[in-house]
Design a protein around this motif. Structure first.
Motif, short mmCIF file in Angstrom:
data_model
loop_
_atom_site.label_atom_id
_atom_site.label_comp_id
_atom_site.label_asym_id
_atom_site.label_seq_id
_atom_site.Cartn_x
_atom_site.Cartn_y
_atom_site.Cartn_z
N UNK A 124 0.82 -1.20 0.00
CA UNK A 124 0.00 0.00 0.00
C UNK A 124 0.86 1.26 0.00
N UNK A 125 2.11 1.10 0.39
CA UNK A 125 3.03 2.24 0.49
C UNK A 125 3.99 2.31 -0.69
N UNK A 126 4.54 1.17 -1.07
CA UNK A 126 5.63 1.17 -2.06
C UNK A 126 5.36 0.30 -3.29
N UNK A 127 4.12 -0.16 -3.47
CA UNK A 127 3.81 -0.98 -4.63
C UNK A 127 4.12 -2.45 -4.41
N UNK A 128 3.99 -3.23 -5.48
CA UNK A 128 4.11 -4.68 -5.39
C UNK A 128 5.42 -5.10 -4.71
#
Length: 369
Positions: A124-128
């Motif tokens: 949710x913060x830095x992608x996959x």
């Protein structure tokens, strides 16, 4: 269903009633009701108090999350819930609520692992999440090093605490210093004004013959407590800020050293840090320094996503839906010792393909709006 699944997650493993809503890897709502103040006078979490607080907070927190996200419950593609590990009674409240909502809405139910959720929230913060990712999870109940090659199906334990968890040690030292509960935030605050080199406290399990990735904070806790007691017995003033800084440094030194070593040994170039203690400012700074020196990319969610929350459960639930993992059966139960090797609890009657077969079609009308 949209390409990005809309999932509501419920987290009740300890003293936080968390309800999160995500669409794919986008956070739409993160509602939390904490009972920490009710536990403060006991100096720690009381399971029965936590369970009753979850019962009272559940429905209002779900309604707040739906309102914050601007979505209808009928729009959801699934309900995810922490099935374990955690406090048995507290977990049961969350699992029961998730079953009720899933049944009433005619949606698939996903029982997920608390520790795997702490890893997945970073999406949710830095992608996959890169695969593989090394994860250092540190909280009041856990201190673990985990290797994740697939967050929905393959999480391997590399090391864990053999006694006190890091967060538990923070709470106990804060109590000895008369700083209150919970101990993590207050020790972090006092440590910023202290000297981390003032007192040489021991670093547990860092000898050449000790387990490379396991942790032990019981000896450190005892050493700090005895140091404080000796000062008081001699009628001397305890330098609270220096004790806090030196104790904190001993903890984060061991945590970061072992995490970086695990990354190097396993050939993994990404380290994710999660759990409540990941909000510690010194841990973040030292981890960044050591990761940069080792050529490792560090991923740490913002502090609010590090502590227990529903967003992390929703994030893992959305990943389960997106990857077509099996939904859980209605006999899903809370498991206080659910191993991290089980990122989720699929139904015994299902294969690993996405299915809605267990959902009762009769309940899809306006039982919940």
């Amino acid at each position: 269903m949209a390409d990005e699944p809309l999932v509501l997650g419920i987290e009740t493993s300890c003293d936080e009633t968390g309800v999160g809503i995500v669409r794919g890897t986008t956070l739409l709502a993160d509602a939390v009701a904490s009972s920490v103040d009710e536990h403060a006078r006991f100096g720690g979490v009381v399971p029965e108090v936590a369970s009753r607080a979850h019962l009272e907070a559940m429905v209002p927190t779900v309604e707040r999350a739906l309102k914050d996200a601007g979505v209808s419950a009928r729009d959801l593609d699934g309900i995810a819930v922490t099935a374990g590990p955690g406090l048995a009674g507290a977990l049961l409240v969350g699992v029961s609520a998730a079953k009720a909502y899933a049944y009433a809405l005619g949606k698939p139910l996903y029982g997920v692992n608390h520790l795997a959720s702490h890893i997945c929230v970073d999406q949710l913060e830095h992608g996959a999440l890169p695969e593989p990712t090394m994860a250092l999870l540190v909280s009041g109940g856990h201190s673990s090093l985990l290797l994740s090659t697939d967050i929905t199906s393959d999480v391997r334990p590399m090391g864990a605490t053999i006694d006190d968890a890091a967060g538990e040690a923070f709470d106990k030292i804060a109590r000895v210093l008369n700083l209150g509960f919970p101990g993590g935030p207050v020790i972090d605050r006092y440590a910023k004004e202290g000297d981390p080199k003032a007192i040489s406290f021991p670093r547990g399990l860092t000898g050449p013959r000790d387990p490379a990735y396991d942790f032990s904070f019981s000896g450190l806790k005892t050493a700090v407590a005895r140091w404080i007691e000796a000062k008081r017995a001699a009628g001397e003033e305890v330098p609270v800020r220096d004790v806090a800084a030196s104790f904190q440094e001993a903890v984060v030194d061991v945590l970061t050293r072992k995490a970086v070593r695990a990354c190097k040994d396993q050939g993994v170039d990404h380290l994710m840090i999660g759990g409540g203690v990941a909000a510690n400012s010194r841990l973040r700074v030292l981890a960044q320094e050591r990761c940069e020196a080792a050529g490792i990319r560090l991923r740490v969610p913002r502090p609010k996503l590090c502590t227990d929350n529903g967003a992390m459960v929703a994030a893992l639930g959305a990943e389960m839906v997106a990857r077509g993992r099996a939904a859980s059966d209605w006999d899903l139960s809370a498991d206080s010792s659910l191993p991290v090797t089980d990122p989720h609890v699929p139904g015994a009657s299902h294969t690993h393909t996405h299915t809605h077969d267990h959902v009762h079609e009769v309940s899809k009308e306006n039982l919940y709006s």
